[in-house]
Design a protein around this motif. Sequence first.
Motif, PDB file in Angstrom:
ATOM      1  N   UNK A  24       0.590  -0.828  -0.015  1.00 14.06           N
ATOM      2  CA  UNK A  24       0.340  -0.181  -0.036  1.00 14.06           C
ATOM      3  C   UNK A  24       0.623   1.435  -0.043  1.00 14.06           C
ATOM      4  N   UNK A  25       1.693   1.406   0.829  1.00 17.25           N
ATOM      5  CA  UNK A  25       2.619   2.209   0.420  1.00 17.25           C
ATOM      6  C   UNK A  25       3.245   2.429  -1.010  1.00 17.25           C
ATOM      7  N   UNK A  26       4.121   1.507  -0.714  1.00 15.63           N
ATOM      8  CA  UNK A  26       4.514   1.422  -2.027  1.00 15.63           C
ATOM      9  C   UNK A  26       3.146   1.992  -3.502  1.00 15.63           C
ATOM     10  N   UNK A  27       2.136   2.083  -3.606  1.00 14.29           N
ATOM     11  CA  UNK A  27       0.986   2.741  -4.484  1.00 14.29           C
ATOM     12  C   UNK A  27       0.363   3.700  -4.913  1.00 14.29           C
ATOM     13  N   UNK A  38       8.023  13.876  -2.782  1.00 14.60           N
ATOM     14  CA  UNK A  38       8.975  14.654  -1.814  1.00 14.60           C
ATOM     15  C   UNK A  38      10.006  14.309  -2.713  1.00 14.60           C
ATOM     16  N   UNK A  39      10.936  13.179  -2.612  1.00 14.15           N
ATOM     17  CA  UNK A  39      11.608  12.745  -3.422  1.00 14.15           C
ATOM     18  C   UNK A  39      11.200  11.941  -4.925  1.00 14.15           C
ATOM     19  N   UNK A  40      12.359  11.747  -5.788  1.00 18.25           N
ATOM     20  CA  UNK A  40      12.321  10.032  -6.513  1.00 18.25           C
ATOM     21  C   UNK A  40      13.693   9.252  -5.704  1.00 18.25           C
ATOM     22  N   UNK A  41      13.918   8.986  -4.651  1.00 14.29           N
ATOM     23  CA  UNK A  41      14.765   8.613  -4.348  1.00 14.29           C
ATOM     24  C   UNK A  41      13.939   7.444  -2.607  1.00 14.29           C
ATOM     25  N   UNK A  42      13.096   8.326  -2.120  1.00 19.78           N
ATOM     26  CA  UNK A  42      12.557   7.797  -1.705  1.00 19.78           C
ATOM     27  C   UNK A  42      11.387   6.739  -1.881  1.00 19.78           C
ATOM     28  N   UNK A  50      11.586   5.787  -4.615  1.00 18.34           N
ATOM     29  CA  UNK A  50      12.263   4.676  -5.068  1.00 18.34           C
ATOM     30  C   UNK A  50      11.953   3.201  -4.036  1.00 18.34           C
ATOM     31  N   UNK A  51      13.451   3.998  -2.825  1.00 18.14           N
ATOM     32  CA  UNK A  51      12.925   2.702  -1.711  1.00 18.14           C
ATOM     33  C   UNK A  51      12.151   2.373  -1.798  1.00 18.14           C
ATOM     34  N   UNK A  52      11.104   3.021  -1.510  1.00 14.19           N
ATOM     35  CA  UNK A  52       9.489   2.144  -0.833  1.00 14.19           C
ATOM     36  C   UNK A  52       9.184   1.537  -1.800  1.00 14.19           C
ATOM     37  N   UNK A  53       8.614   1.397  -2.941  1.00 15.21           N
ATOM     38  CA  UNK A  53       8.938   0.674  -4.032  1.00 15.21           C
ATOM     39  C   UNK A  53       9.744  -1.359  -4.126  1.00 15.21           C
ATOM     40  N   UNK A  54      11.464  -0.869  -3.561  1.00 14.84           N
ATOM     41  CA  UNK A  54      12.477  -1.569  -3.508  1.00 14.84           C
ATOM     42  C   UNK A  54      11.786  -2.205  -2.672  1.00 14.84           C
ATOM     43  N   UNK A  55      11.241  -1.805  -1.385  1.00 11.85           N
ATOM     44  CA  UNK A  55      11.316  -2.344  -0.159  1.00 11.85           C
ATOM     45  C   UNK A  55      10.172  -3.683  -0.431  1.00 11.85           C
ATOM     46  N   UNK A  56       8.712  -3.111  -1.027  1.00  6.91           N
ATOM     47  CA  UNK A  56       7.043  -3.968  -1.337  1.00  6.91           C
ATOM     48  C   UNK A  56       7.977  -4.658  -1.682  1.00  6.91           C
ATOM     49  N   UNK A  57       9.301  -4.652  -2.827  1.00  2.30           N
ATOM     50  CA  UNK A  57       9.002  -6.046  -3.891  1.00  2.30           C
ATOM     51  C   UNK A  57       9.916  -6.943  -3.346  1.00  2.30           C
ATOM     52  N   UNK A  58      11.124  -6.790  -1.883  1.00  2.46           N
ATOM     53  CA  UNK A  58      11.734  -7.585  -1.315  1.00  2.46           C
ATOM     54  C   UNK A  58      10.957  -8.510  -0.775  1.00  2.46           C
TER      55      UNK A  58
END
Length: 97
Positions: free
Chosen positions: A44-47, A59-63, A65-73
């Motif tokens: 849900x956070x990644x969405x 706020x940032x592209x970096x944050x 992408x980190x959220x998306x990677x956490x969801x993926x893993x």
Amino acid sequence: MKIGGTPPINFNQPINKMELTEKPASSSAQAFTHFLTDTNDHLLAADNALQELASGQAPSLHQAMLTLEEAKISFQFLEQVRNRLMSAWQDILREQI
């Protein structure tokens, strides 16, 4: 049909809206339920991060992408746990009595 005292699960309903009427019977069941909830929260956070990124409010592209990677893993780990459980169930079914 109830098995082991746990209520049936409606798989067509999102996890964040499911309510357990009874506590899981064991600590491993509680841990698995907690893990499912955490994985759902990551997804849900990644969405939300993707929606913010698409609307320009991130706020940032970096944050994002980190959220998306956490969801993926988290999802990949859940998938591996499911595969191991299915393999164990198939092994039990193959046991000779």
